[in-house]
Scaffold this motif. Sequence first.
Motif, PDB file in Angstrom:
ATOM      1  N   LYS A  34       0.834  -1.208   0.000  1.00  0.00           N
ATOM      2  CA  LYS A  34       0.000   0.000   0.000  1.00  0.00           C
ATOM      3  C   LYS A  34       0.869   1.258   0.000  1.00  0.00           C
ATOM      4  O   LYS A  34       0.583   2.231  -0.707  1.00  0.00           O
ATOM      5  CB  LYS A  34      -0.925   0.008   1.214  1.00  0.00           C
ATOM      6  CG  LYS A  34      -2.008  -1.064   1.178  1.00  0.00           C
ATOM      7  CD  LYS A  34      -2.873  -1.013   2.429  1.00  0.00           C
ATOM      8  CE  LYS A  34      -3.928  -2.104   2.405  1.00  0.00           C
ATOM      9  NZ  LYS A  34      -4.751  -2.110   3.639  1.00  0.00           N
ATOM     10  N   ASP A  35       1.933   1.223   0.788  1.00  0.00           N
ATOM     11  CA  ASP A  35       2.841   2.369   0.856  1.00  0.00           C
ATOM     12  C   ASP A  35       3.570   2.556  -0.476  1.00  0.00           C
ATOM     13  O   ASP A  35       3.813   3.682  -0.918  1.00  0.00           O
ATOM     14  CB  ASP A  35       3.845   2.174   1.986  1.00  0.00           C
ATOM     15  CG  ASP A  35       4.673   3.414   2.244  1.00  0.00           C
ATOM     16  OD1 ASP A  35       4.088   4.456   2.568  1.00  0.00           O
ATOM     17  OD2 ASP A  35       5.914   3.352   2.099  1.00  0.00           O
ATOM     18  N   SER A  78      -2.700  -9.209  -6.734  1.00  0.00           N
ATOM     19  CA  SER A  78      -2.217  -8.002  -6.068  1.00  0.00           C
ATOM     20  C   SER A  78      -0.846  -8.277  -5.448  1.00  0.00           C
ATOM     21  O   SER A  78       0.092  -8.636  -6.156  1.00  0.00           O
ATOM     22  CB  SER A  78      -3.224  -7.530  -5.022  1.00  0.00           C
ATOM     23  OG  SER A  78      -2.848  -6.282  -4.485  1.00  0.00           O
TER      24      SER A  78
END
Length: 243
Positions: A34-35, A78
């Motif tokens: 996510k980062d 993902s």
Amino acid sequence: MIIKVGGLRNLSLKGDWEVTTNRYVAYIDIMGFKDMILRTDHNDIYDMMLSIHKKVYSNANVKWTEETTDLVKATNYSDSIIIYSKDDSQNSLESFICTVSAFASDLLVEGIPYKGAVAFGVMTFDIGNSIFFGQPLIDAFLLQEELEFYGIIAHGSIENEIGKHKMEKVFIEDYKCNLKKGNSSHLTIYPMQLFSRKKRDYLFESCKKMRFKTSGHLRKYIDNTEIYLNDIMKKIEEEISKA
């Protein structure tokens, strides 16, 4: 033909993988995804995921044993990579471990933080209908969440299988793993390049470079990984000297 496995009905064609059977399963999570998306150009993320996809599929297609090929397959979604064995045979186990070990090396060399776990049990792998579920996938997912270093930890279910097959523990070492709630001894599948004196420096150099991408409490993962790699390297050297 119709095959029954553990009470489940399994439709399989001759020569193909059984849809439901006992398998070795690895769940590997790319950390900080996510980062990465927040801080990295979208196209660069796509290039990284393409690279990961190619590496895991390349390793899965290597003929690790002399008996046969097509013993390991992989899927990814993902930031998650899942590796499956064809069945519970020794050839499948050896190919599975080699694939996971080689992929762990590739991730570290590329400076991609990860943590993962392997487990064993009844698993449905229906790639045609994109249906994947089973207890080993759950066990591997939950166990990898506990890790606090970049590595691959073995669930008790697969430790038992390794002992049952009495296989040589190539790319496998016991380690007192850093977990979110204390430490405990588990078998781990270490990065394949650690076995090579010429190539292991790339692993340590990559860990050092990762420090520039993290700060604060997240650096404990790098510290713990360097300690892990050094400990396994010493064990490998001791085993070589005894041979």
